[in-house]
Motif scaffolding. Structure first.
Motif, short mmCIF file in Angstrom:
data_model
loop_
_atom_site.label_atom_id
_atom_site.label_comp_id
_atom_site.label_asym_id
_atom_site.label_seq_id
_atom_site.Cartn_x
_atom_site.Cartn_y
_atom_site.Cartn_z
N PRO A 158 38.00 80.46 141.45
CA PRO A 158 37.89 81.45 142.49
C PRO A 158 37.93 82.69 142.48
N THR A 159 37.35 83.61 143.16
CA THR A 159 37.74 85.14 142.97
C THR A 159 37.71 85.59 144.72
N TRP A 160 38.18 86.64 144.73
CA TRP A 160 38.16 87.49 146.15
C TRP A 160 37.20 87.12 147.03
N TYR A 161 35.75 87.22 146.35
CA TYR A 161 34.63 87.33 147.21
C TYR A 161 33.95 85.65 146.96
N GLY A 162 34.63 84.80 146.61
CA GLY A 162 34.16 83.06 146.66
C GLY A 162 34.43 82.59 145.21
N SER A 163 33.23 82.19 144.82
CA SER A 163 33.35 81.35 143.51
C SER A 163 32.35 81.85 142.49
N VAL A 164 32.65 81.58 141.29
CA VAL A 164 31.91 81.97 140.10
C VAL A 164 31.66 80.53 139.26
N PRO A 165 30.68 80.10 138.64
CA PRO A 165 30.72 79.00 137.75
C PRO A 165 31.90 78.80 136.52
N ASP A 166 32.41 77.80 136.31
CA ASP A 166 33.49 77.54 135.46
C ASP A 166 32.92 76.71 134.26
N CYS A 167 33.67 76.07 133.35
CA CYS A 167 33.16 75.50 132.31
C CYS A 167 32.53 74.05 132.73
N GLY A 168 32.76 73.44 133.82
CA GLY A 168 32.35 72.15 134.17
C GLY A 168 30.93 72.53 134.72
N SER A 169 30.58 73.71 135.36
CA SER A 169 29.32 73.82 135.56
C SER A 169 28.18 74.21 134.39
N PHE A 170 28.83 74.98 133.47
CA PHE A 170 28.18 75.18 132.14
C PHE A 170 27.88 73.89 131.42
N CYS A 171 28.75 73.06 131.57
CA CYS A 171 28.71 71.56 131.04
C CYS A 171 27.44 70.72 131.70
N GLU A 172 27.59 70.84 132.74
CA GLU A 172 26.47 70.11 133.79
C GLU A 172 25.03 70.68 133.55
N MET A 173 24.89 72.05 133.14
CA MET A 173 23.70 72.65 132.75
C MET A 173 23.20 72.08 131.56
N LEU A 174 24.16 71.96 130.67
CA LEU A 174 23.75 71.47 129.31
C LEU A 174 23.50 69.84 129.45
N TYR A 175 24.04 69.12 130.36
CA TYR A 175 23.76 67.78 130.39
C TYR A 175 22.33 67.65 131.17
N ARG A 176 21.94 68.47 131.82
CA ARG A 176 20.55 68.45 132.37
C ARG A 176 19.37 68.54 131.30
N ALA A 177 20.08 69.57 130.36
CA ALA A 177 19.09 69.78 129.26
C ALA A 177 18.97 68.82 128.26
N THR A 178 20.21 68.02 127.88
CA THR A 178 20.41 67.35 126.67
C THR A 178 20.68 65.83 126.93
N GLY A 179 21.16 65.76 128.12
CA GLY A 179 21.77 64.06 128.37
C GLY A 179 23.06 63.92 127.72
N LYS A 180 23.55 65.04 127.27
CA LYS A 180 24.95 64.72 126.78
C LYS A 180 26.07 65.10 127.45
N ARG A 181 27.21 64.58 127.59
CA ARG A 181 28.44 64.99 128.19
C ARG A 181 29.58 64.99 127.43
N PRO A 182 30.51 66.06 127.65
CA PRO A 182 31.37 66.20 126.58
C PRO A 182 32.73 65.40 126.90
N LYS A 183 33.78 65.42 125.97
CA LYS A 183 35.08 64.99 126.39
C LYS A 183 35.83 66.28 126.84
N PHE A 184 36.15 65.82 128.06
CA PHE A 184 36.90 67.05 128.54
C PHE A 184 38.33 66.80 128.38
N ILE A 185 39.36 68.10 127.92
CA ILE A 185 40.44 68.16 127.60
C ILE A 185 41.63 68.65 128.77
#
Length: 266
Positions: A158-185
């Motif tokens: 969250p920001t004062w003007y709305g939202s920006v991508p966080d780690c989960g969004s980056f991982c989803e982008m990589l999933y679309r490219a590689t088919g791999k998902r991480p272990k989230f901690i």
């Protein structure tokens, strides 16, 4: 009759959307922290944001009027380091901010931000310094069967003007490219809460987690079997709550309302 929350001693607080938004401290936050201290309790800040070191959070809180020390924090980076130390990796590609890489290295983990032989783990955090080269490196690494770890699954920050991508969004982008998902901690996994309980010596019955996200903050409390509070001052709405399978123990509008309950005013 006292409210159930009046008997709690350890308050595990999310930060963004819970006690502040950007550099705006929410009404009641300082009074809440002072109250916890006055009853002999303790608070810890639990954050999934891995883009900043604890030192940076201490500086940020100081700017908005909160005096804090390293002992007051438990981050997803702390939990990730705890996990990675038990894995025995030879070389970890750390996809994150400079601060994130420095924290892993300072903990004694073998890290790099360049493609090279011997990398057996990709670890990704909330990277506010993200480049296409880092994403490309990650795609190349994920062609092989290496461990893939991420600090947290948050979609947005969250920001004062709305939202920006966080780690989960980056991982989803990589999933679309590689088919791999991480272990989230980080949250919603209970690891951070367990580490906080171990660090402070409090039991589950003494503790409550407070946050503005159902799928991370509240879910971590549910998964750790401790009391949880959803505040409506950040991401989650009552509509989100109605549609979610994750249910908090209590729901409050904001940190001020929680303080009112603790003080017996509501």
């Amino acid at each position: 009759m006292k409210h159930e929350l009046a008997y709690k001693k350890l308050f595990l607080l999310d930060m963004d959307g819970t006690i502040y938004l950007d550099d705006e401290l929410f009404d009641g936050a300082l009074d809440f922290l002072a109250h916890v201290r006055s009853i002999g309790g303790r608070y810890m800040f639990l954050t999934n944001n891995s883009s900043k070191s604890t030192d940076k959070y201490i500086e940020k809180l100081a700017r908005i009027g909160i005096n804090a020390s390293a002992e007051d924090f438990m981050t997803s980076t702390d939990a990730t380091i705890h996990y990675l130390k038990g894995c025995g990796h030879k070389l970890i590609y750390a996809l994150g901010t400079k601060s994130f890489r420095e924290q892993l290295a300072a903990a004694g983990l073998p890290v790099t931000d360049e493609l090279r032989q011997g990398i057996d783990c990709l670890c990704i955090g909330n990277d506010q310094e993200l480049t296409f080269k880092k994403l490309e490196d990650a795609c190349i690494l994920l062609r092989d069967d290496i461990e893939y770890v991420a600090t947290n699954p948050d979609w947005v920050c969250p920001t004062w003007y709305g939202s920006v991508p966080d780690c989960g969004s980056f991982c989803e982008m990589l999933y679309r490219a590689t088919g791999k998902r991480p272990k989230f901690i980080g949250k919603p996994q209970p690891d951070m809460i367990y580490l906080a309980l171990e660090k402070t010596g409090y039991g589950k019955e003494d503790s409550v987690v407070i946050g503005d996200r159902l799928y991370t903050d509240v879910a971590s409390g549910v998964n750790a079997s401790i009391c949880s509070i959803l505040v409506l001052s950040g991401e989650a709405t009552l509509d989100d709550l109605a549609e979610s399978d994750v249910k908090p123990t209590f729901v409050f509008d904001n940190i001020r309302q929680i303080l009112n309950v603790l003080e017996g005013k509501e």
